[in-house]
Scaffold this active site. Structure first.
Site, PDB file in Angstrom:
ATOM      1  N   THR A  21      22.483  43.050  88.527  1.00 26.78           N
ATOM      2  CA  THR A  21      23.646  42.777  87.677  1.00 26.78           C
ATOM      3  C   THR A  21      24.881  43.434  88.264  1.00 26.78           C
ATOM      4  O   THR A  21      24.781  44.410  89.007  1.00 26.78           O
ATOM      5  CB  THR A  21      23.418  43.287  86.229  1.00 26.78           C
ATOM      6  OG1 THR A  21      24.584  43.033  85.455  1.00 26.78           O
ATOM      7  CG2 THR A  21      23.103  44.765  86.160  1.00 26.78           C
ATOM      8  N   ASN A  23      27.184  44.266  86.052  1.00 26.74           N
ATOM      9  CA  ASN A  23      27.731  44.831  84.830  1.00 26.74           C
ATOM     10  C   ASN A  23      27.049  46.176  84.523  1.00 26.74           C
ATOM     11  O   ASN A  23      25.899  46.216  84.069  1.00 26.74           O
ATOM     12  CB  ASN A  23      27.496  43.801  83.706  1.00 26.74           C
ATOM     13  CG  ASN A  23      28.125  44.211  82.408  1.00 26.74           C
ATOM     14  OD1 ASN A  23      28.178  45.389  82.083  1.00 26.74           O
ATOM     15  ND2 ASN A  23      28.589  43.235  81.647  1.00 26.74           N
ATOM     16  N   ASP A  79      20.706  36.702  81.456  1.00 28.01           N
ATOM     17  CA  ASP A  79      21.855  35.890  81.103  1.00 28.01           C
ATOM     18  C   ASP A  79      22.026  36.022  79.598  1.00 28.01           C
ATOM     19  O   ASP A  79      21.080  35.813  78.835  1.00 28.01           O
ATOM     20  CB  ASP A  79      21.668  34.428  81.526  1.00 28.01           C
ATOM     21  CG  ASP A  79      23.022  33.745  81.592  1.00 28.01           C
ATOM     22  OD1 ASP A  79      23.971  34.364  82.120  1.00 28.01           O
ATOM     23  OD2 ASP A  79      23.166  32.628  81.086  1.00 28.01           O
ATOM     24  N   GLY A 160      32.800  43.950  76.707  1.00 25.47           N
ATOM     25  CA  GLY A 160      32.829  42.543  76.299  1.00 25.47           C
ATOM     26  C   GLY A 160      33.221  42.373  74.839  1.00 25.47           C
ATOM     27  O   GLY A 160      34.195  42.964  74.356  1.00 25.47           O
ATOM     28  N   LYS A 182      22.973  50.887  69.457  1.00 24.66           N
ATOM     29  CA  LYS A 182      23.162  49.464  69.766  1.00 24.66           C
ATOM     30  C   LYS A 182      21.831  48.842  70.211  1.00 24.66           C
ATOM     31  O   LYS A 182      21.477  47.748  69.790  1.00 24.66           O
ATOM     32  CB  LYS A 182      24.228  49.286  70.859  1.00 24.66           C
ATOM     33  CG  LYS A 182      24.427  47.826  71.245  1.00 24.66           C
ATOM     34  CD  LYS A 182      25.471  47.593  72.321  1.00 24.66           C
ATOM     35  CE  LYS A 182      25.430  46.146  72.796  1.00 24.66           C
ATOM     36  NZ  LYS A 182      26.315  45.861  73.927  1.00 24.66           N
ATOM     37  N   HIS A 187      20.472  42.135  71.093  1.00 24.52           N
ATOM     38  CA  HIS A 187      19.771  41.062  71.799  1.00 24.52           C
ATOM     39  C   HIS A 187      19.098  41.617  73.058  1.00 24.52           C
ATOM     40  O   HIS A 187      17.957  41.369  73.333  1.00 24.52           O
ATOM     41  CB  HIS A 187      20.783  39.960  72.139  1.00 24.52           C
ATOM     42  CG  HIS A 187      22.062  40.452  72.785  1.00 24.52           C
ATOM     43  ND1 HIS A 187      22.743  41.546  72.329  1.00 24.52           N
ATOM     44  CD2 HIS A 187      22.762  40.006  73.877  1.00 24.52           C
ATOM     45  CE1 HIS A 187      23.809  41.753  73.094  1.00 24.52           C
ATOM     46  NE2 HIS A 187      23.840  40.829  74.043  1.00 24.52           N
ATOM     47  N   ARG A 188      19.842  42.450  73.799  1.00 21.01           N
ATOM     48  CA  ARG A 188      19.334  43.011  75.067  1.00 21.01           C
ATOM     49  C   ARG A 188      18.174  43.959  74.796  1.00 21.01           C
ATOM     50  O   ARG A 188      17.147  43.923  75.481  1.00 21.01           O
ATOM     51  CB  ARG A 188      20.483  43.755  75.761  1.00 21.01           C
ATOM     52  CG  ARG A 188      20.148  44.357  77.114  1.00 21.01           C
ATOM     53  CD  ARG A 188      21.413  44.664  77.877  1.00 21.01           C
ATOM     54  NE  ARG A 188      22.209  43.454  78.001  1.00 21.01           N
ATOM     55  CZ  ARG A 188      23.371  43.262  77.335  1.00 21.01           C
ATOM     56  NH1 ARG A 188      23.870  44.197  76.554  1.00 21.01           N
ATOM     57  NH2 ARG A 188      24.021  42.120  77.458  1.00 21.01           N
TER      58      ARG A 188
HETATM   59  P1  ITT Z   1      25.822  39.811  85.227  1.00 20.32           P
HETATM   60  O1  ITT Z   1      25.725  38.291  85.174  1.00 20.32           O
HETATM   61  O2  ITT Z   1      26.333  40.339  86.526  1.00 20.32           O
HETATM   62  O3  ITT Z   1      24.554  40.476  84.773  1.00 20.32           O
HETATM   63  P2  ITT Z   1      27.815  39.422  83.146  1.00 20.32           P
HETATM   64  O4  ITT Z   1      28.826  40.382  82.571  1.00 20.32           O
HETATM   65  O5  ITT Z   1      28.341  38.174  83.793  1.00 20.32           O
HETATM   66  O6  ITT Z   1      26.935  40.268  84.155  1.00 20.32           O
HETATM   67  P3  ITT Z   1      26.245  37.808  81.236  1.00 20.32           P
HETATM   68  O7  ITT Z   1      26.491  36.571  82.010  1.00 20.32           O
HETATM   69  O8  ITT Z   1      24.843  38.121  80.838  1.00 20.32           O
HETATM   70  O9  ITT Z   1      26.774  39.103  82.012  1.00 20.32           O
HETATM   71  O10 ITT Z   1      27.086  37.855  79.911  1.00 20.32           O
HETATM   72  C1  ITT Z   1      28.236  37.070  79.743  1.00 20.32           C
HETATM   73  C2  ITT Z   1      29.278  37.781  78.962  1.00 20.32           C
HETATM   74  O11 ITT Z   1      28.893  37.853  77.580  1.00 20.32           O
HETATM   75  C3  ITT Z   1      29.568  39.216  79.376  1.00 20.32           C
HETATM   76  O12 ITT Z   1      30.434  39.290  80.482  1.00 20.32           O
HETATM   77  C4  ITT Z   1      30.191  39.772  78.090  1.00 20.32           C
HETATM   78  O13 ITT Z   1      31.564  39.428  78.025  1.00 20.32           O
HETATM   79  C5  ITT Z   1      29.417  39.026  77.009  1.00 20.32           C
HETATM   80  N1  ITT Z   1      28.282  39.853  76.565  1.00 20.32           N
HETATM   81  C6  ITT Z   1      26.981  39.756  76.892  1.00 20.32           C
HETATM   82  N2  ITT Z   1      26.256  40.720  76.311  1.00 20.32           N
HETATM   83  C7  ITT Z   1      27.131  41.460  75.597  1.00 20.32           C
HETATM   84  C8  ITT Z   1      27.021  42.613  74.806  1.00 20.32           C
HETATM   85  O14 ITT Z   1      25.870  43.246  74.628  1.00 20.32           O
HETATM   86  N3  ITT Z   1      28.126  43.094  74.242  1.00 20.32           N
HETATM   87  C9  ITT Z   1      29.319  42.505  74.406  1.00 20.32           C
HETATM   88  N4  ITT Z   1      29.529  41.431  75.161  1.00 20.32           N
HETATM   89  C10 ITT Z   1      28.435  40.906  75.755  1.00 20.32           C
END
Ligand code: ITT
Length: 203
Positions: A21, A23, A79, A160, A182, A187-188
């Protein structure tokens, strides 16, 4: 041999699974869930190509196979997305793009005169490693409401959509909770706990 010594000698303890990831916040949350389950999660900071699809599972499955092809390590990818009821599930798989472009203020604006604030965060974790026939997928979700203004504990809390998402179980947004709190609702946290339960049985 005492129980503790046995646990330390178990192959699971020395096994590392890599979370691919970009992130860091996602990784920090994931690492805490995994370590509580006795699994060491390493971070492979990279962006795997994501196919265009409106199904999270399809995106995660394809990404994890690509990650394994590159690094030949046991890997997970996630994802995730926020699905807003009144917007027919938007932004869903487009969450990263929507967050980068219109952000939380943009989403609040889209829902300005909307009474129904219900939304669901979904996480799809895909795992793949050598000798596995196909990727294994684990899904977690949490239902909540999109509030009308951002709320966070400190300016560094959450990422996010965290400051505008309030799970049904609490009166706080995700950005007002500690990572540990959290993870209990998120979800995670749910998807990773499912993965961990399955993974421990593999050993
Ligand atoms: P990677 O694909 O590199 O893992 P990403 O940030 O692009 O990182 P995702 O595609 O899984 O991650 O998630 C898409 C977006 O959804 C993410 O950039 C956030 O803006 C939002 N998101 C996902 N999970 C979240 C959470 O637990 N809290 C807040 N926002 C979240």
């Amino acid at each position: 041999m005492k129980r503790e010594e046995k646990i330390n000698k178990s192959p699971l303890k020395s096994r590392v699974v890599f979370f691919v990831t970009n992130n860091l916040s996602k990784f920090n949350e994931g690492r805490m869930v995994a370590s509580k389950q006795g699994i060491t999660l390493g971070m492979l900071r990279a962006k795997t190509p994501e196919i265009q699809s409106d199904r999270l599972a399809e995106i995660a499955r394809r990404s994890v196979l690509e990650a394994f092809r590159r690094w030949k390590l046991p890997v997970i990818v996630e994802d995730a997305g926020l699905f807003v009821d009144e917007l027919k599930g938007f932004p869903g798989p487009y969450s990263a793009y929507v967050y980068k472009t219109i952000g939380n203020q943009g989403l609040i604006k889209l829902l300005e005169n909307v009474e129904n604030r219900r939304a669901t965060f979904r996480s799809l974790i895909a795992y793949y490693a050598d000798k596995l026939k196909a990727p294994m997928c684990f899904e977690g979700k949490v239902v909540g409401n999109i509030i009308r203004e951002e709320k966070r504990k400190t300016s560094r809390c959450g990422f996010g959509f965290d400051p505008i998402f309030q799970p049904l179980e609490t009166k706080k947004t995700f950005a007002e909770l500690s990572i540990e709190e959290k993870n209990k609702f998120s979800h995670r946290g749910k998807a990773l706990n499912q993965f961990a339960e399955w993974y421990k049985k593999l050993q």
